[in-house]
Design a protein around this motif. Sequence first.
Motif, PDB file in Angstrom:
ATOM      1  N   HIS A   4      91.151  72.648  42.133  1.00 51.23           N
ATOM      2  CA  HIS A   4      91.717  72.576  43.473  1.00 51.23           C
ATOM      3  C   HIS A   4      90.663  72.984  44.497  1.00 51.23           C
ATOM      4  CE1 HIS A   4      92.334  76.950  44.140  1.00 51.23           C
ATOM      5  NE2 HIS A   4      92.430  76.968  42.842  1.00 51.23           N
ATOM      6  N   ALA A   5      90.931  72.633  45.742  1.00 54.22           N
ATOM      7  CA  ALA A   5      90.063  73.032  46.848  1.00 54.22           C
ATOM      8  C   ALA A   5      90.466  74.426  47.306  1.00 54.22           C
ATOM      9  CB  ALA A   5      90.187  72.039  47.995  1.00 54.22           C
ATOM     10  N   ILE A  46      84.998  73.327  49.284  1.00 54.01           N
ATOM     11  CA  ILE A  46      84.702  74.095  48.073  1.00 54.01           C
ATOM     12  C   ILE A  46      85.776  73.766  47.044  1.00 54.01           C
ATOM     13  CG2 ILE A  46      84.387  76.381  47.061  1.00 54.01           C
ATOM     14  CD1 ILE A  46      83.803  77.419  49.940  1.00 54.01           C
ATOM     15  N   LEU A  47      85.358  73.158  45.952  1.00 57.67           N
ATOM     16  CA  LEU A  47      86.267  72.868  44.845  1.00 57.67           C
ATOM     17  C   LEU A  47      86.002  73.863  43.728  1.00 57.67           C
ATOM     18  CD1 LEU A  47      85.863  68.988  44.743  1.00 57.67           C
ATOM     19  CD2 LEU A  47      87.739  70.298  45.746  1.00 57.67           C
ATOM     20  N   VAL A  48      87.064  74.286  43.057  1.00 53.30           N
ATOM     21  CA  VAL A  48      86.918  75.230  41.956  1.00 53.30           C
ATOM     22  C   VAL A  48      87.691  74.751  40.729  1.00 53.30           C
ATOM     23  CG1 VAL A  48      86.517  77.242  43.444  1.00 53.30           C
ATOM     24  CG2 VAL A  48      88.842  76.697  42.706  1.00 53.30           C
ATOM     25  N   ALA A  49      87.218  75.200  39.585  1.00 54.64           N
ATOM     26  CA  ALA A  49      87.910  75.011  38.309  1.00 54.64           C
ATOM     27  C   ALA A  49      88.307  76.402  37.817  1.00 54.64           C
ATOM     28  CB  ALA A  49      87.005  74.324  37.295  1.00 54.64           C
ATOM     29  N   ARG A  50      89.585  76.545  37.453  1.00 50.74           N
ATOM     30  CA  ARG A  50      90.094  77.827  36.953  1.00 50.74           C
ATOM     31  C   ARG A  50      90.492  77.695  35.492  1.00 50.74           C
ATOM     32  NH1 ARG A  50      91.352  81.380  41.156  1.00 50.74           N
ATOM     33  NH2 ARG A  50      91.553  80.381  43.195  1.00 50.74           N
ATOM     34  N   ILE A  76      85.813  79.366  36.815  1.00 49.07           N
ATOM     35  CA  ILE A  76      84.749  79.162  35.827  1.00 49.07           C
ATOM     36  C   ILE A  76      83.760  78.075  36.254  1.00 49.07           C
ATOM     37  CG2 ILE A  76      86.082  80.020  33.878  1.00 49.07           C
ATOM     38  CD1 ILE A  76      86.619  77.011  33.186  1.00 49.07           C
ATOM     39  N   GLY A  77      84.055  77.439  37.382  1.00 50.13           N
ATOM     40  CA  GLY A  77      83.157  76.413  37.891  1.00 50.13           C
ATOM     41  C   GLY A  77      83.487  76.113  39.332  1.00 50.13           C
ATOM     42  N   THR A  78      82.491  75.624  40.048  1.00 46.35           N
ATOM     43  CA  THR A  78      82.682  75.255  41.439  1.00 46.35           C
ATOM     44  C   THR A  78      81.642  74.236  41.850  1.00 46.35           C
ATOM     45  OG1 THR A  78      82.908  76.082  43.708  1.00 46.35           O
ATOM     46  CG2 THR A  78      81.264  77.157  42.334  1.00 46.35           C
ATOM     47  N   ALA A 124      91.887  65.478  45.083  1.00 45.88           N
ATOM     48  CA  ALA A 124      91.048  66.306  44.222  1.00 45.88           C
ATOM     49  C   ALA A 124      91.852  67.285  43.379  1.00 45.88           C
ATOM     50  CB  ALA A 124      90.034  67.078  45.074  1.00 45.88           C
ATOM     51  N   GLY A 125      93.026  67.677  43.778  1.00 45.54           N
ATOM     52  CA  GLY A 125      93.768  68.700  43.061  1.00 45.54           C
ATOM     53  C   GLY A 125      94.427  68.184  41.796  1.00 45.54           C
TER      54      GLY A 125
END
Length: 189
Positions: free
Chosen positions: A8-9, A65-69, A76-78, A187-188
């Motif tokens: 998600h952003a 800013i996109l992130v992985a959770r 754990i990633g962006t 993106a989500g």
Amino acid sequence: MTADITLHALGAALSQADLASLSALLIDCVEGGASVGFMLPLLITRAEDFWRQKAAQAACGDHAILVARDAGGAIIGTVQMVLAQPDNQPHRGDIIKLLLHRSARRLGVGEALMRAAQTLAVEAGKTMLVLDTSTGSDAERLYTRLGWQQAGGIPDYALFPDGRLTATTVYYLPLTSVAQHAPATGAGR
């Protein structure tokens, strides 16, 4: 990518937990030798200041800013995208700082983040993306697999965190084919 990862952003306001998670991620990448703009040792205060600055840029719409959770909610990633460009380049976005925790590499997280960034770029009206990466890095294989085209290289462009010089390779991606295959949901996940 594993099913327990969500993308998600991030909004403009970082929670204390997100600030801590992003800072730990950045420090992990630098300690792992990634040439991402920081030298060893990277102090937590410096990492937090960096993420506060990026959140401010996201708040005014200059960055995404996109992130992985992971399943526990840790980032754990962006990847970031610079949306604000000069007047003569409104069609372009710059991909910067694809960061993956060393424990999350080779799980499809980087690919998922890049595809989400590409979709976000299309939704923002961008038709061209550019990025640069340390020559010979694992990221080069990912970008090539995703259809990015190599524009060229620059010797001795930056430093690794330990002070050794590294070349950089510049890539670009026209987004016409991405736009044709972009999911309608954004993106989500």
